[in-house]
Design an enzyme around this catalytic site. Structure first.
Site, PDB file in Angstrom:
ATOM      1  N   GLU A   1      -0.549  -9.379  -0.777  1.00 33.35           N
ATOM      2  CA  GLU A   1      -1.968  -9.709  -0.573  1.00 33.35           C
ATOM      3  C   GLU A   1      -2.739  -9.711  -1.893  1.00 33.35           C
ATOM      4  O   GLU A   1      -3.598 -10.562  -2.119  1.00 33.35           O
ATOM      5  CB  GLU A   1      -2.585  -8.699   0.419  1.00 33.35           C
ATOM      6  CG  GLU A   1      -2.015  -8.887   1.822  1.00 33.35           C
ATOM      7  CD  GLU A   1      -2.382  -7.760   2.773  1.00 33.35           C
ATOM      8  OE1 GLU A   1      -2.171  -6.582   2.405  1.00 33.35           O
ATOM      9  OE2 GLU A   1      -2.874  -8.048   3.866  1.00 33.35           O
TER      10      GLU A   1
ATOM     11  N   ALA B   1       0.857  -1.186   0.000  1.00 33.95           N
ATOM     12  CA  ALA B   1       0.000   0.000   0.000  1.00 33.95           C
ATOM     13  C   ALA B   1       0.888   1.229   0.000  1.00 33.95           C
ATOM     14  O   ALA B   1       2.031   1.186   0.462  1.00 33.95           O
ATOM     15  CB  ALA B   1      -0.888  -0.020   1.235  1.00 33.95           C
TER      16      ALA B   1
ATOM     17  N   GLU C   1       4.422  -5.095   7.155  1.00 32.55           N
ATOM     18  CA  GLU C   1       3.628  -4.029   7.787  1.00 32.55           C
ATOM     19  C   GLU C   1       4.024  -3.789   9.240  1.00 32.55           C
ATOM     20  O   GLU C   1       3.900  -2.684   9.754  1.00 32.55           O
ATOM     21  CB  GLU C   1       2.127  -4.382   7.717  1.00 32.55           C
ATOM     22  CG  GLU C   1       1.522  -4.328   6.332  1.00 32.55           C
ATOM     23  CD  GLU C   1       1.602  -5.645   5.571  1.00 32.55           C
ATOM     24  OE1 GLU C   1       2.445  -6.496   5.919  1.00 32.55           O
ATOM     25  OE2 GLU C   1       0.814  -5.804   4.624  1.00 32.55           O
TER      26      GLU C   1
ATOM     27  N   GLY D   1       0.556  -5.074   0.875  1.00 29.29           N
ATOM     28  CA  GLY D   1      -0.627  -5.171   0.020  1.00 29.29           C
ATOM     29  C   GLY D   1      -0.322  -5.796  -1.331  1.00 29.29           C
ATOM     30  O   GLY D   1      -1.194  -6.402  -1.950  1.00 29.29           O
TER      31      GLY D   1
HETATM   32  N1  CO8 Z   1       4.609   3.197  -0.645  1.00 32.63           N
HETATM   33  C1  CO8 Z   1       5.023   4.346  -1.189  1.00 32.63           C
HETATM   34  N2  CO8 Z   1       6.195   4.478  -1.854  1.00 32.63           N
HETATM   35  C2  CO8 Z   1       6.962   3.381  -1.955  1.00 32.63           C
HETATM   36  C3  CO8 Z   1       6.597   2.137  -1.406  1.00 32.63           C
HETATM   37  C4  CO8 Z   1       5.342   2.065  -0.724  1.00 32.63           C
HETATM   38  N3  CO8 Z   1       4.882   0.926  -0.193  1.00 32.63           N
HETATM   39  N4  CO8 Z   1       7.574   1.243  -1.661  1.00 32.63           N
HETATM   40  C5  CO8 Z   1       8.515   1.896  -2.358  1.00 32.63           C
HETATM   41  N5  CO8 Z   1       8.164   3.183  -2.535  1.00 32.63           N
HETATM   42  C6  CO8 Z   1       8.904   4.231  -3.222  1.00 32.63           C
HETATM   43  C7  CO8 Z   1      10.024   4.768  -2.344  1.00 32.63           C
HETATM   44  O1  CO8 Z   1       9.561   5.747  -1.450  1.00 32.63           O
HETATM   45  C8  CO8 Z   1      10.980   5.313  -3.390  1.00 32.63           C
HETATM   46  O2  CO8 Z   1      10.501   6.558  -3.818  1.00 32.63           O
HETATM   47  P1  CO8 Z   1      11.531   7.823  -3.990  1.00 32.63           P
HETATM   48  O3  CO8 Z   1      12.454   7.385  -5.103  1.00 32.63           O
HETATM   49  O4  CO8 Z   1      10.639   8.951  -4.371  1.00 32.63           O
HETATM   50  O5  CO8 Z   1      12.220   7.957  -2.674  1.00 32.63           O
HETATM   51  C9  CO8 Z   1      10.822   4.347  -4.561  1.00 32.63           C
HETATM   52  O6  CO8 Z   1       9.562   3.686  -4.359  1.00 32.63           O
HETATM   53  C10 CO8 Z   1      11.892   3.283  -4.591  1.00 32.63           C
HETATM   54  O7  CO8 Z   1      12.006   2.698  -3.306  1.00 32.63           O
HETATM   55  P2  CO8 Z   1      13.398   2.578  -2.517  1.00 32.63           P
HETATM   56  O8  CO8 Z   1      14.254   3.760  -2.787  1.00 32.63           O
HETATM   57  O9  CO8 Z   1      13.081   2.289  -1.078  1.00 32.63           O
HETATM   58  O10 CO8 Z   1      14.031   1.297  -3.246  1.00 32.63           O
HETATM   59  P3  CO8 Z   1      14.899   0.111  -2.632  1.00 32.63           P
HETATM   60  O11 CO8 Z   1      15.301  -0.737  -3.770  1.00 32.63           O
HETATM   61  O12 CO8 Z   1      15.934   0.654  -1.721  1.00 32.63           O
HETATM   62  O13 CO8 Z   1      13.849  -0.706  -1.695  1.00 32.63           O
HETATM   63  C11 CO8 Z   1      11.750  -1.781  -1.151  1.00 32.63           C
HETATM   64  C12 CO8 Z   1      12.712  -1.309  -2.269  1.00 32.63           C
HETATM   65  C13 CO8 Z   1      12.393  -2.899  -0.327  1.00 32.63           C
HETATM   66  C14 CO8 Z   1      10.490  -2.272  -1.834  1.00 32.63           C
HETATM   67  C15 CO8 Z   1      11.450  -0.579  -0.205  1.00 32.63           C
HETATM   68  O14 CO8 Z   1      11.016   0.512  -0.988  1.00 32.63           O
HETATM   69  C16 CO8 Z   1      10.374  -0.861   0.820  1.00 32.63           C
HETATM   70  O15 CO8 Z   1      10.666  -1.457   1.843  1.00 32.63           O
HETATM   71  N6  CO8 Z   1       9.141  -0.384   0.552  1.00 32.63           N
HETATM   72  C17 CO8 Z   1       8.055  -0.438   1.507  1.00 32.63           C
HETATM   73  C18 CO8 Z   1       7.538  -1.840   1.626  1.00 32.63           C
HETATM   74  C19 CO8 Z   1       6.432  -1.886   2.629  1.00 32.63           C
HETATM   75  O16 CO8 Z   1       6.580  -1.538   3.786  1.00 32.63           O
HETATM   76  N7  CO8 Z   1       5.273  -2.350   2.191  1.00 32.63           N
HETATM   77  C20 CO8 Z   1       4.118  -2.508   3.044  1.00 32.63           C
HETATM   78  C21 CO8 Z   1       3.292  -1.265   2.995  1.00 32.63           C
HETATM   79  S1  CO8 Z   1       1.954  -1.371   4.175  1.00 32.63           S
HETATM   80  C22 CO8 Z   1       0.812  -2.295   3.380  1.00 32.63           C
HETATM   81  O17 CO8 Z   1       0.971  -2.741   2.296  1.00 32.63           O
HETATM   82  C23 CO8 Z   1      -0.450  -2.530   4.159  1.00 32.63           C
HETATM   83  C24 CO8 Z   1      -1.449  -3.267   3.303  1.00 32.63           C
HETATM   84  C25 CO8 Z   1      -2.762  -3.179   3.971  1.00 32.63           C
HETATM   85  C26 CO8 Z   1      -3.848  -3.175   2.968  1.00 32.63           C
HETATM   86  C27 CO8 Z   1      -3.700  -2.100   1.974  1.00 32.63           C
HETATM   87  C28 CO8 Z   1      -4.688  -1.024   2.129  1.00 32.63           C
HETATM   88  C29 CO8 Z   1      -4.580   0.023   1.093  1.00 32.63           C
END
Ligand code: CO8
Length: 262
Positions: free
Chosen positions: A116, A69, A136, A113
């Site tokens: 999921e 998400a 999460e 998400g």
């Molecule tokens: N949301 C928003 N932006 C994101 C997300 C995300 N989940 N994941 C990555 N991005 C963005 C980063 O902010 C970054 O943007 P910018 O270049 O502007 O800074 C860009 O994508 C690239 O990401 P990274 O620089 O972090 O790239 P890396 O290769 O270093 O890392 C990862 C990649 C491992 C995927 C890392 O970005 C990460 O850990 N992302 C978050 C993962 C996460 O926590 N996901 C769970 C989110 S919570 C959720 O899904 C709850 C679901 C519940 C139901 C949904 C209801 C809507």
């Protein structure tokens, strides 16, 4: 319809084609916001209703199926906002209501998400660079779109608890061993493999394909006896289709069947 957060395309030349939906927010690793989920829901419903479509593939980019998400959007929400707007339930369950088969073709990250959404599909074909996780807990929340329920059903309690409590990611090989994905292929073969599987499904009789999906899904919701009785009713009902006559006659006649999807 014009979409901004997904791409759609149709593949195949038979009576039934495959609808491919590509999640497309490349700068955000396909982070799932309401706009994307609304478009995904609309595209899925349109393909489900389209008589020319027999199977749907949902995919992302080589780097990310979806990294979860959209945290930037979610960070602004408070309890009353998510409760009153029905955040998640509003548009997240559409995938689970689609009646035609939906294949997830996953490369790169399928997190939160994203994992999921993949698990709401009927089966997952993974690229060898795929990574699955429910991180999460690191954000001070828990999976909210079925992860705590579908993951243990797919991989068992031990691995699900490990992933949900520690945020550990599972690579493609482990995901296949654990039963989360049905096949693992080299990343450059992913789209071809998913389309080939979809093409096989499109070549079969749509009523039996849809009922097969319904019957397998019932295994996750009903006690065994009820599930078996449900399967029996569907099995019986297929003897009312022209395609059952055709399929069996073609087998006995040692020829390919021509299904009319009724
Ligand atoms: N949301 C928003 N932006 C994101 C997300 C995300 N989940 N994941 C990555 N991005 C963005 C980063 O902010 C970054 O943007 P910018 O270049 O502007 O800074 C860009 O994508 C690239 O990401 P990274 O620089 O972090 O790239 P890396 O290769 O270093 O890392 C990862 C990649 C491992 C995927 C890392 O970005 C990460 O850990 N992302 C978050 C993962 C996460 O926590 N996901 C769970 C989110 S919570 C959720 O899904 C709850 C679901 C519940 C139901 C949904 C209801 C809507």
């Amino acid at each position: 319809m014009n979409y901004e957060n997904i791409l759609t395309a149709e593949h195949g030349h038979g009576a039934l084609r495959t609808g491919v939906i590509t999640l497309h927010r490349p700068k955000q690793f396909n982070a799932l916001n309401d706009a994307l989920m609304d478009e995904l829901g609309a595209a899925l419903k349109a393909y489900d209703a389209d008589d020319g479509i027999g199977c749907i593939v949902v995919t992302g980019s080589e780097k990310a199926f979806a990294a979860g998400a959209d945290v930037a959007a979610m960070a602004k929400f408070d309890h009353m906002h998510v409760y009153k707007t029905g955040y998640i339930t509003r548009n997240w369950e559409t995938l689970a209501t689609i009646r035609k088969p939906v294949i997830a073709a996953v490369a790169g990250f399928a997190l939160g998400g994203g994992c999921e959404v993949a698990m709401m599909c009927d089966f997952i074909i993974a690229a060898d660079n795929a990574k699955f996780g429910q991180p999460e807990i690191k954000l001070g929340v828990i999976p909210g779109a079925g992860g705590t329920q579908r993951l243990p059903r797919a991989v068992g309690k031990a691995k699900a608890m490990d992933m949900v409590l520690t945020s550990r990611m599972m690579d493609a090989a482990e995901a296949e061993r654990a039963g989360l994905v049905s096949r693992v292929v080299p990343a450059d073969k992913l789209q071809g493999e998913a389309l080939a599987a979809a093409e096989v499904i499109c070549s079969l009789s749509l009523p039996s394909v849809m009922m097969a999906k319904e019957a397998v899904n019932r295994a996750f919701e009903a006690p065994l006896g009820e599930g078996i009785r449900f399967e029996r009713r569907l099995f019986h009902s297929l003897f009312g289709t022209a395609d059952q006559q055709e399929g069996m006659a073609a087998f006995l006649g040692k020829r390919k069947p021509t299904f009319r999807h009724r």
